[in-house]
Write a protein that holds these residues in place. Structure first.
Motif, PDB file in Angstrom:
ATOM      1  N   ILE A  13       0.819  -1.283  -0.042  1.00 52.24           N
ATOM      2  CA  ILE A  13      -0.055  -0.121   0.090  1.00 52.24           C
ATOM      3  C   ILE A  13       0.909   1.235  -0.128  1.00 52.24           C
ATOM      4  O   ILE A  13       1.722   1.376   1.011  1.00 52.24           O
ATOM      5  CB  ILE A  13      -0.876   0.264   1.277  1.00 52.24           C
ATOM      6  N   LEU A  14       0.560   2.271  -1.013  1.00 54.49           N
ATOM      7  CA  LEU A  14       1.530   3.200  -0.761  1.00 54.49           C
ATOM      8  C   LEU A  14       0.965   4.428  -0.273  1.00 54.49           C
ATOM      9  O   LEU A  14      -0.196   4.872  -0.173  1.00 54.49           O
ATOM     10  CB  LEU A  14       1.559   3.721  -2.474  1.00 54.49           C
ATOM     11  N   ILE A  15       1.726   5.235   0.481  1.00 59.15           N
ATOM     12  CA  ILE A  15       1.306   5.861   1.532  1.00 59.15           C
ATOM     13  C   ILE A  15       1.953   7.090   1.219  1.00 59.15           C
ATOM     14  O   ILE A  15       3.407   7.284   0.864  1.00 59.15           O
ATOM     15  CB  ILE A  15       1.671   5.679   3.184  1.00 59.15           C
ATOM     16  N   LYS A  16       1.485   8.498   1.174  1.00 58.27           N
ATOM     17  CA  LYS A  16       1.951   9.749   0.965  1.00 58.27           C
ATOM     18  C   LYS A  16       2.250  10.879   2.096  1.00 58.27           C
ATOM     19  O   LYS A  16       2.821  11.712   2.072  1.00 58.27           O
ATOM     20  CB  LYS A  16       1.204  10.540   0.061  1.00 58.27           C
ATOM     21  N   HIS A  17       1.527  10.354   3.332  1.00 57.86           N
ATOM     22  CA  HIS A  17       1.674  11.086   4.465  1.00 57.86           C
ATOM     23  C   HIS A  17       2.006  10.225   5.674  1.00 57.86           C
ATOM     24  O   HIS A  17       1.583   9.001   5.669  1.00 57.86           O
ATOM     25  CB  HIS A  17       0.426  11.722   4.776  1.00 57.86           C
ATOM     26  N   PRO A  18       2.789  10.866   6.687  1.00 60.42           N
ATOM     27  CA  PRO A  18       3.413  10.051   7.581  1.00 60.42           C
ATOM     28  C   PRO A  18       2.405   9.493   8.674  1.00 60.42           C
ATOM     29  O   PRO A  18       2.332   8.773   9.334  1.00 60.42           O
ATOM     30  CB  PRO A  18       4.358  11.071   8.267  1.00 60.42           C
ATOM     31  N   HIS A  19       1.132  10.677   8.829  1.00 64.47           N
ATOM     32  CA  HIS A  19       0.242  10.166   9.647  1.00 64.47           C
ATOM     33  C   HIS A  19      -0.858   9.231   8.987  1.00 64.47           C
ATOM     34  O   HIS A  19      -1.754   9.684   8.048  1.00 64.47           O
ATOM     35  CB  HIS A  19      -0.463  11.300  10.022  1.00 64.47           C
ATOM     36  N   VAL A  20      -1.027   7.854   9.463  1.00 65.90           N
ATOM     37  CA  VAL A  20      -1.653   6.936   8.500  1.00 65.90           C
ATOM     38  C   VAL A  20      -3.007   6.430   9.177  1.00 65.90           C
ATOM     39  O   VAL A  20      -2.697   6.231  10.443  1.00 65.90           O
ATOM     40  CB  VAL A  20      -0.745   5.721   8.348  1.00 65.90           C
ATOM     41  N   TYR A  21      -4.118   6.725   8.568  1.00 69.12           N
ATOM     42  CA  TYR A  21      -5.183   6.286   9.249  1.00 69.12           C
ATOM     43  C   TYR A  21      -5.873   5.077   8.573  1.00 69.12           C
ATOM     44  O   TYR A  21      -5.333   4.700   7.542  1.00 69.12           O
ATOM     45  CB  TYR A  21      -6.357   7.612   8.860  1.00 69.12           C
ATOM     46  N   LEU A  22      -6.980   4.351   9.214  1.00 65.80           N
ATOM     47  CA  LEU A  22      -7.380   3.190   8.761  1.00 65.80           C
ATOM     48  C   LEU A  22      -7.755   3.041   7.261  1.00 65.80           C
ATOM     49  O   LEU A  22      -7.595   2.273   6.624  1.00 65.80           O
ATOM     50  CB  LEU A  22      -8.276   2.667   9.763  1.00 65.80           C
ATOM     51  N   GLN A  88       6.248   6.967   0.822  1.00 66.80           N
ATOM     52  CA  GLN A  88       6.803   7.877  -0.247  1.00 66.80           C
ATOM     53  C   GLN A  88       6.398   9.209  -0.072  1.00 66.80           C
ATOM     54  O   GLN A  88       5.298   9.557  -0.573  1.00 66.80           O
ATOM     55  CB  GLN A  88       6.652   7.466  -1.586  1.00 66.80           C
ATOM     56  N   PRO A  89       7.163  10.155   0.715  1.00 71.06           N
ATOM     57  CA  PRO A  89       6.567  11.568   0.779  1.00 71.06           C
ATOM     58  C   PRO A  89       6.453  12.294  -0.469  1.00 71.06           C
ATOM     59  O   PRO A  89       7.324  12.044  -1.258  1.00 71.06           O
ATOM     60  CB  PRO A  89       7.521  12.150   1.897  1.00 71.06           C
TER      61      PRO A  89
END
Length: 205
Positions: A13-22, A88-89
């Motif tokens: 799963i690709l995440i763009k923000h350090p604060h991850v929500y469900l 990946q910011p």
């Protein structure tokens, strides 16, 4: 009767923000819209914003978090039981670096393929074979530039294009290209290796 939450996750799963929500990492479905809305914004992880990379997680981690928030909720996990968060910011793309990378890969692929074809032709002695066939069929001596060499060259180029199913931005069919298939297999192997290594470390600790 308690409500049921269905939670589906992918392997990577690709995440763009350090604060991850469900809602950022899982697909949620529940008949109770209020519970669903509360769980969408449930904090899952706070990553270091200066450390992009891959982080492994388990669905059981999500289940524990959800049960603390909604203890009476039945949870049915779907999809992958372990998954990877690829952080990946967002940032401005370095166009010069991207152009140089594309040029380097293109040149390496072109000369690598050309070298492979030339070594095969040399090893099989295709030129001599064509001369012998041409002389046996026509009775004339080949000058190295006959219908055999021309057909072979055209057929080789056409075969490469149809095999890779790609020319510029156009594809000959909707099927994925062999390069896309190989890259997908490579990504799946990396994901599987990361998850197995994480599982071994958790077992040994």
């Amino acid at each position: 009767m308690s409500d049921t939450l269905y939670i589906q996750t992918d392997m990577n799963i690709l995440i763009k923000h350090p604060h991850v929500y469900l809602q950022d990492i899982a697909r949620l479905s529940c008949s109770n819209s209020k519970v669903l809305n509360r769980l969408r914004v449930l904090p899952v992880a706070n990553l270091n914003p200066d450390t992009p990379g891959r982080y492994t997680m388990s669905v059981m981690d999500l289940v524990d978090l959800i049960q603390k928030k909604e203890p009476d909720l039945d949870i049915t996990p779907l999809g992958e039981l372990s998954f990877i968060l690829t952080y990946q910011p967002p940032g401005k793309p370095q166009m010069i670096f991207e152009i140089l990378k594309v040029v380097f890969i293109s040149l390496a692929s072109f000369f690598g393929a050309a070298f492979s074809i030339m070594t095969f032709n040399t090893d099989a002695d295709v030129g001599t074979l064509f001369k012998q066939i041409y002389q046996q069929v026509t009775g004339n001596v080949s000058n190295g530039f006959t219908i055999l060499e021309i057909s072979y060259s055209i057929g080789l180029a056409a075969g490469v294009l149809f095999f890779f199913n790609h020319f510029g931005r156009k594809k000959f069919s909707a099927d994925p290209t062999p390069m896309q298939v190989q890259m997908r297999q490579y990504e799946d192997n990396i994901n599987t290796t990361l998850l197995e290594e994480s599982s071994r470390k958790a077992s040994s600790s």
